[in-house]
Design a protein around this motif. Structure first.
Motif, PDB file in Angstrom:
ATOM      1  N   LEU A   1       0.828  -1.214   0.000  1.00  0.00           N
ATOM      2  CA  LEU A   1       0.000   0.000   0.000  1.00  0.00           C
ATOM      3  C   LEU A   1       0.858   1.258   0.000  1.00  0.00           C
TER       4      LEU A   1
ATOM      5  N   LEU B   1      -7.769  -1.233  -0.812  1.00  0.00           N
ATOM      6  CA  LEU B   1      -7.442  -2.599  -0.402  1.00  0.00           C
ATOM      7  C   LEU B   1      -8.716  -3.431  -0.470  1.00  0.00           C
TER       8      LEU B   1
ATOM      9  N   ALA C   1      -5.079   1.225   5.857  1.00  0.00           N
ATOM     10  CA  ALA C   1      -5.356   2.356   4.958  1.00  0.00           C
ATOM     11  C   ALA C   1      -5.482   3.657   5.743  1.00  0.00           C
TER      12      ALA C   1
ATOM     13  N   MET D   1      -7.012   6.767   0.466  1.00  0.00           N
ATOM     14  CA  MET D   1      -6.870   5.371   0.881  1.00  0.00           C
ATOM     15  C   MET D   1      -8.216   4.830   1.360  1.00  0.00           C
TER      16      MET D   1
END
Length: 747
Positions: free
Chosen positions: A119, A134, A158, A274
């Motif tokens: 990430l 994700l 995230a 995110m």
């Protein structure tokens, strides 16, 4: 960047192709045809043997030839490739950019530390309007405490990255606003503006290096992440800071637009949206156990607003028009980047690949990627050897692009959303629809989707640089899982390509012979190579069919691969390790091929088998740990038997196989590990987990589900759904609980 090959290297690459073809043709004419003409009418079994041996040699030579053809194409591309200058990239992305790019990271049961690095490598990509999602596919409510803790840590990744980025993002965004205001009011950027941008770059370098210094450092993947992702980006930005410092010292300044682009670059690097998405939280999305449907579930929602509605089946997503009534908003994107949860991107992956897609003439390129390379510095021999084969495959994929035979390799790729919409299939199911962009018929979903894209006039291109890296299995047990998955599916996809080739024959864009051969070899060579090698190992062919020309036809392949190993940082003698490595993987490849045949006969989909990633070691299934030893023993016996009969050619081949197999077993499996895995395989059936507590008795603790009764109604005959329509308090008699054999510890 790949090293540019010399003209002499290209000449030798083409000569290797010619030698292989000439040696094979000479063998067929001087040995096989001569033997066939010498057999009498009553020697038909010898004729069948000659035809069979010729077929095996031909198919194995074809695989070697395709390696050489792809290699020659790759070398030519490396020689012609010129990297786009930094200023060209900045100018191209100076302003906003369409609907942006969404990075999708599908993950199932991965360690949070592995996902976190992936990430971060995506979040630090320099791209305007970047979203990183994700796609968490773990069971949403695990009962095991370890799984619950891992899931909670993964869900928090995230938000944690978003929070860490907030400091530099707000700082550089404020600097950008100040610079834009100055340019609007004065029309030019003075020395103060250059000084502020210089200080911003110095701060970005300091922030990245501080993060690199404080990162956990436990293995070679951590080393790569720290050195290449974090410090690599810091070094890149430091070079710009030095250039701005030199401009200040000289009393000069870059052009205003250039300075604005430099400040925007910093803002984009540290800005990323995110998010985490779990499809299994919604009953209206497919829960089929494969990576393709995990991707499809999210892609099918893109560009929509949804309200979550509860019913007895679970939570359903309903499309709504207004943002105010939406519980979930999924932004659209012009491009998607699919990224495996154990892969890392170098800093300008997105920038360079999207820049390539937007060059004139590339409007019909659907997918571009840099086939992943292996992390350097692997601690185990088998991981290093698996990495060597991965790096060789990178070269082959680059060469396939030279002949229009590119396949999408799922570890990472930038994809046009327009192209995915073009291959969309919609399947209606009770209560909701399944939108299928990426095919999930096989576990190599990217291969079949490549055929779908080319069928609709799209092309795929491998970008000729190394910008992505991925983990390789650290032990033989996990390698077996990966390679068996890779061997499954190619034969199922092959008929679709052959039908496409027949259809294109009637158009002005037929499939060229080289593309046809490369694609067929990619999808089917594991099958014919595995079967062919079994014949060579096990069948006592007539020694008259042996010839030095067979060795000469194979020699360019082995010499070229040894050279490629040397050029990618390995040793030339690793070619023998790879041969033995492939020899002990022969049962694994055969199992994958047979699984494809089974799937073709039954029509059942094969669940995606995740490659285990553990700190210690994954135990190998009994079949796959015993088979290499069986190959070794059989090769030794064959060598001894043929040497006794003075059949020296077959004895030499069997002896060579014995040495390579023994070497591969000792290095990659280990004698002790083999004994441990055999013992586990022989005794595992004895141990049966005994459930305890309420879960041990399925009938215990069940309450009347009135919502399910109202929603489903009375179950139809044959319906497996069970709804308890009689509440416990209305039961007239107590029913004894009969323990099952599993309750007693008996299987």
């Amino acid at each position: 960047m790949h090293t540019k090959p010399s003209a002499a290297t290209l000449v030798w690459a083409r000569a290797a192709i010619i030698v292989t073809v000439v040696a094979w043709a000479a063998y067929i004419l001087t040995t096989v045809v001569r033997q066939l003409t010498s057999y009498g009418p009553d020697e038909y079994l010898l004729s069948v043997e000659a035809w069979l041996y010729a077929a095996v040699v031909t198919f194995l030579t074809l695989s070697a030839l395709m390696y050489l053809v792809a290699r020659e194409g790759a070398l030519g591309r490396f020689r012609r490739h010129t990297r786009a200058a930094r200023a060209e990239l900045d100018q191209h992305f100076l302003t906003g950019h369409g609907d942006g790019l969404t990075v999708l990271v599908p993950s199932y049961a991965e360690e949070p530390s592995v996902i976190r690095k992936t990430l971060w490598s995506a979040a630090l990509q320099e791209y305007p309007d970047l979203r990183v999602v994700l796609l968490l596919d773990d069971p949403p409510s695990p009962t095991d405490p370890t799984d619950r803790a891992r899931l909670a840590a993964t869900r928090a990744l995230a938000a944690g990255i978003q929070a860490d980025l907030e400091g530099p993002r707000s700082l550089f965004s404020e600097s950008l606003l100040t610079l834009e205001h100055e340019l609007l009011t004065t029309g030019r950027a003075g020395q103060d503006a250059v000084r502020r941008v210089h200080l911003a770059y110095a701060e970005a370098v300091r922030w990245l290096r501080h993060m690199a210094d404080t990162e956990p450092h436990e293995d070679h993947v951590d080393t790569f992440f720290i050195d290449q992702v974090l410090r690599g980006l810091a070094d890149d930005l430091e070079l710009t800071a030095q250039a701005l410092g030199a401009a200040l010292s000289a009393g000069r300044a870059p052009e205003s637009d250039r300075l604005l682009g430099l400040q925007r670059r910093l803002t984009r690097i540290f800005t990323a949206d995110m998010a985490v998405f779990e499809r299994k939280a919604y009953a209206s999305l497919s829960h089929e156990p494969n990576k393709a449907m995990n991707l499809n579930a999210y892609i099918g929602l893109m560009g929509g607003r949804y309200r979550a509605e509860r019913n007895p089946q679970g939570t359903h997503l309903r499309l709504v028009s207004g943002a105010a009534e939406a519980d979930l908003v999924v932004p659209n994107a012009e491009y998607l980047l699919t990224l495996d949860a154990d892969s890392l991107l170098l800093r300008d992956y997105c920038l360079r690949l999207v820049y390539f897609l937007e060059q004139p003439g590339n409007e019909r390129v659907a997918v571009t990627q840099t086939p992943y390379s292996s992390f350097r510095g692997a601690p185990t021999r088998i991981e290093r050897l698996a990495g060597a084969t991965t790096d060789i495959q990178h070269i082959l994929h680059q060469g396939m692009t030279a002949h229009g035979a590119t396949f999408w390799v799922g570890a990472n790729a930038v994809i046009r959303m327009e192209a995915l919409d073009d291959i969309l299939e919609i399947e209606s199911t009770p209560g909701f629809e399944v939108r299928r962009y990426v095919q999930d018929r096989t576990v190599i979903e990217d291969t079949e989707s490549s055929i779908d894209l080319t069928q609709r006039g799209w092309t795929l291109v491998n970008y000729p640089e190394r910008l992505s890296y991925s983990a390789t299995p650290p032990d033989f047990g996990s390698l077996v899982v990966q390679r068996r998955r890779w061997a499954n599916g190619g034969l199922l996809i092959l008929p679709k390509f052959l039908a496409q080739a027949r259809a294109r024959r009637r158009t002005d864009n037929p499939v060229r012979l080289t593309e046809w051969l490369l694609r067929v070899n990619y999808m089917a060579s594991l099958a014919w190579a595995s079967v062919g090698l079994v014949f060579l190992l096990a069948f006592p062919f007539d020694s008259a069919l042996l010839s030095p020309l067979v060795v000469l036809a194979a020699l360019p392949y082995f010499l070229s691969q040894a050279s490629d190993l040397r050029n990618t940082g390995y040793r030339r003698r690793d070619i023998f390790r790879i041969y033995g490595f492939n020899l002990i993987l022969l049962p694994v490849n055969l199992a994958g091929v047979l699984k494809s045949v089974e799937q073709a006969l039954t029509g059942r989909k094969i669940p995606f088998a995740r490659t285990p990633k553990v700190r210690d070691r994954t135990a190998t299934q009994l079949l796959y740990v015993v088979s290499p030893w069986a190959i070794l023993i059989f090769s030794v016996v064959t060598a001894w038997w043929n040497a006794s009969a003075q059949n020296w050619g077959t004895a030499a081949f069997a002896g060579f196989n014995s040495l390579c197999a023994a070497w591969a077993i000792v290095e990659n499996i280990g004698v002790r590990n083999s004994l441990v895995d055999v013992w586990l395989g022989l005794t595992d059936w004895m141990w049966v987990p005994v459930a305890s507590g309420p879960a041990a008795h399925p009938s215990a603790g069940i309450e009347f589900d009135w919502e399910a009764a109202l929603y489903h109604g009375y179950p139809a005959v044959g319906d497996r759904a069970t709804v308890q329509t009689t509440p416990p308090e209305f039961e007239t008699e107590a029913r004894p609980v009969v323990p099952s054999t599993s309750d007693l510890g008996i299987r």
